[in-house]
Scaffold this active site. Structure first.
Site, mmCIF file in Angstrom:
data_model
loop_
_atom_site.group_PDB
_atom_site.id
_atom_site.type_symbol
_atom_site.label_atom_id
_atom_site.label_comp_id
_atom_site.label_asym_id
_atom_site.label_seq_id
_atom_site.Cartn_x
_atom_site.Cartn_y
_atom_site.Cartn_z
ATOM 1 N N SER A 144 0.860 -1.311 -0.093
ATOM 2 C CA SER A 144 0.088 0.123 0.156
ATOM 3 C C SER A 144 0.847 1.396 0.382
ATOM 4 O O SER A 144 2.394 0.908 0.013
ATOM 5 C CB SER A 144 -0.591 0.125 1.303
ATOM 6 O OG SER A 144 -1.264 1.213 1.790
ATOM 7 N N TYR A 158 -1.379 -0.580 10.261
ATOM 8 C CA TYR A 158 -1.185 -1.409 9.296
ATOM 9 C C TYR A 158 -0.465 -0.598 8.327
ATOM 10 O O TYR A 158 0.431 -1.467 7.470
ATOM 11 C CB TYR A 158 -2.854 -0.928 8.353
ATOM 12 C CG TYR A 158 -3.134 -0.741 7.558
ATOM 13 C CD1 TYR A 158 -3.246 -2.426 7.159
ATOM 14 C CD2 TYR A 158 -2.914 0.191 6.257
ATOM 15 C CE1 TYR A 158 -3.824 -2.511 5.152
ATOM 16 C CE2 TYR A 158 -2.982 0.081 5.003
ATOM 17 C CZ TYR A 158 -3.461 -1.666 4.250
ATOM 18 O OH TYR A 158 -3.562 -1.545 3.174
HETATM 19 P P1 NAD Z 1 -11.070 -6.241 0.857
HETATM 20 O O1 NAD Z 1 -11.057 -5.763 2.615
HETATM 21 O O2 NAD Z 1 -11.961 -6.290 0.505
HETATM 22 O O3 NAD Z 1 -10.749 -7.801 0.940
HETATM 23 C C1 NAD Z 1 -9.624 -8.435 1.484
HETATM 24 C C2 NAD Z 1 -9.216 -10.139 1.554
HETATM 25 O O4 NAD Z 1 -8.816 -10.246 2.481
HETATM 26 C C3 NAD Z 1 -11.264 -10.318 2.378
HETATM 27 O O5 NAD Z 1 -11.193 -11.552 1.326
HETATM 28 C C4 NAD Z 1 -10.409 -10.921 3.491
HETATM 29 O O6 NAD Z 1 -11.184 -12.398 3.352
HETATM 30 C C5 NAD Z 1 -8.921 -12.301 3.432
HETATM 31 N N1 NAD Z 1 -8.677 -12.579 4.199
HETATM 32 C C6 NAD Z 1 -8.186 -10.923 5.484
HETATM 33 N N2 NAD Z 1 -7.784 -12.261 6.542
HETATM 34 C C7 NAD Z 1 -7.310 -13.229 5.894
HETATM 35 C C8 NAD Z 1 -6.399 -14.343 6.085
HETATM 36 N N3 NAD Z 1 -6.039 -14.547 7.074
HETATM 37 N N4 NAD Z 1 -6.000 -15.043 4.903
HETATM 38 C C9 NAD Z 1 -7.001 -15.275 3.848
HETATM 39 N N5 NAD Z 1 -7.705 -14.037 3.454
HETATM 40 C C10 NAD Z 1 -7.900 -13.347 4.774
HETATM 41 O O7 NAD Z 1 -9.749 -5.543 0.833
HETATM 42 P P2 NAD Z 1 -9.990 -5.114 -0.392
HETATM 43 O O8 NAD Z 1 -9.198 -3.424 -0.627
HETATM 44 O O9 NAD Z 1 -9.726 -6.573 -1.673
HETATM 45 O O10 NAD Z 1 -8.175 -5.246 0.328
HETATM 46 C C11 NAD Z 1 -7.236 -6.051 -0.630
HETATM 47 C C12 NAD Z 1 -5.570 -6.058 -0.288
HETATM 48 O O11 NAD Z 1 -5.155 -4.963 -0.725
HETATM 49 C C13 NAD Z 1 -5.001 -6.208 0.895
HETATM 50 O O12 NAD Z 1 -4.015 -6.469 1.521
HETATM 51 C C14 NAD Z 1 -5.133 -4.498 1.566
HETATM 52 O O13 NAD Z 1 -4.564 -4.161 2.678
HETATM 53 C C15 NAD Z 1 -4.637 -4.126 -0.327
HETATM 54 N N6 NAD Z 1 -5.357 -2.581 -0.313
HETATM 55 C C16 NAD Z 1 -6.432 -1.811 -0.212
HETATM 56 C C17 NAD Z 1 -6.375 -0.352 -0.576
HETATM 57 C C18 NAD Z 1 -7.504 0.353 -0.868
HETATM 58 O O14 NAD Z 1 -8.021 1.200 -0.320
HETATM 59 N N7 NAD Z 1 -8.923 -0.559 -0.959
HETATM 60 C C19 NAD Z 1 -4.998 -0.023 -0.695
HETATM 61 C C20 NAD Z 1 -3.834 -0.004 -0.461
HETATM 62 C C21 NAD Z 1 -3.584 -1.587 -0.360
#
Ligand code: NAD
Length: 249
Positions: A144, A158
């Site tokens: 991120s 985070y």
């Molecule tokens: P989201 O919450 O929609 O999806 C996250 C997924 O990870 C979910 O399906 C959840 O069940 C799964 N998960 C959580 N813990 C887990 C575990 N222990 N084992 C297996 N699965 C697990 O979030 P997203 O926005 O799709 O995020 C995806 C990735 O992108 C993450 O790593 C997040 O940190 C990163 N990210 C997101 C953003 C944003 O703004 N949404 C920005 C930068 C980075």
């Protein structure tokens, strides 16, 4: 094409959000896909049905907590038994627990590190072994911009975990070179469930600092993940920001 000769991708945490969009992107490109979920079984199976019927590929669904070594070993064994190869791993699963410093608990901090850092470590360790044996592979970690230079005190746990993902990227890239490419995508704001609690005013203010003036769609992040994993020649051990550009003046 026979299902066994298709390339195979594992995307962790892929029942929703960026993970689900990434599964669709790889399926569209002819990959057999491994959908990993923690709790959201229904969405994971709905996604399997969708990509199998739309793209004529094979999808398997595996429940696993990426922070648990036993779950990761079982997941990787199941994929290897089924498809006999793993061409790409996308370490996408991640959590955030945003609170004020006053409310931050060590147990929450540990949960974040276990999922976001230990999860990437375990998956890269066990999938990497297979990729080294088969003499090729590509890993993309999802960090991120919070892991680079965007600091919000309410997500300091985070942010620290996402800096850890960048460090793991460099370590595994060095360890697995020249056989396995290891890269990292660092998204800025993305419209997913992770941000569903944000109110409109807050989002509007954040968008003022983004040159493209809006949050990314999960599909946009997925396209970059696919490109960096499979298409981008000679790119290795690199952290790529996908944040729409940051306003500096
Ligand atoms: P989201 O919450 O929609 O999806 C996250 C997924 O990870 C979910 O399906 C959840 O069940 C799964 N998960 C959580 N813990 C887990 C575990 N222990 N084992 C297996 N699965 C697990 O979030 P997203 O926005 O799709 O995020 C995806 C990735 O992108 C993450 O790593 C997040 O940190 C990163 N990210 C997101 C953003 C944003 O703004 N949404 C920005 C930068 C980075």
């Amino acid at each position: 094409m026979s299902q066994l000769s298709r390339k195979v991708v594992i995307v962790t945490g892929s029942s929703i959000g960026i993970g689900a969009a990434t599964i669709k992107e790889f399926a569209k490109n002819g990959f057999n896909v491994v959908i990993n979920y923690l709790h959201n079984k229904e969405k994971a199976y709905a996604l399997k049905e969708e990509v199998e019927s739309k793209y004529n590929i094979e999808a398997i669904v595996i429940q696993a907590d990426v922070s648990k070594e036993e779950d990761v070993i079982n997941l990787v064994n199941e994929v290897q038994n089924k498809f006999k190869r793993i061409d790409c791993l996308v370490n996408n699963a991640g959590i955030a627990i945003d609170t004020t410093l006053e409310d931050k608990k060590v147990s929450d901090f540990q949960k974040i590190l276990n999922t976001n850092v230990i999860g990437v470590f375990l998956m890269s360790k066990y999938v990497g072994k297979i990729m080294l044996n088969q003499k090729e592979g590509s890993i993309v970690n999802i960090s991120s911009t919070n892991g680079i230079d965007t600091y919000y005190s309410y997500s300091m746990d985070y942010d620290a975990s996402k800096a850890g993902v960048i460090s793991l990227t460099h370590n595994f890239a060095n360890l697995y070179a020249p056989i396995v490419k290891v890269n990292c995508i660092a998204p800025g704001w993305v419209s997913t469930d992770m941000n569903k609690e944000l109110d409109e005013e807050y989002i509007k203010n954040e968008c003022k600092n983004i040159l493209l003036g809006r949050f990314a769609l999960p599909e946009e992040i997925a396209k970059n993940i696919f490109y960096i994993a499979m298409d981008a020649p000679y790119i290795n051990d690199t952290i790529i920001r996908v944040d729409g550009g940051v306003k500096r003046c």
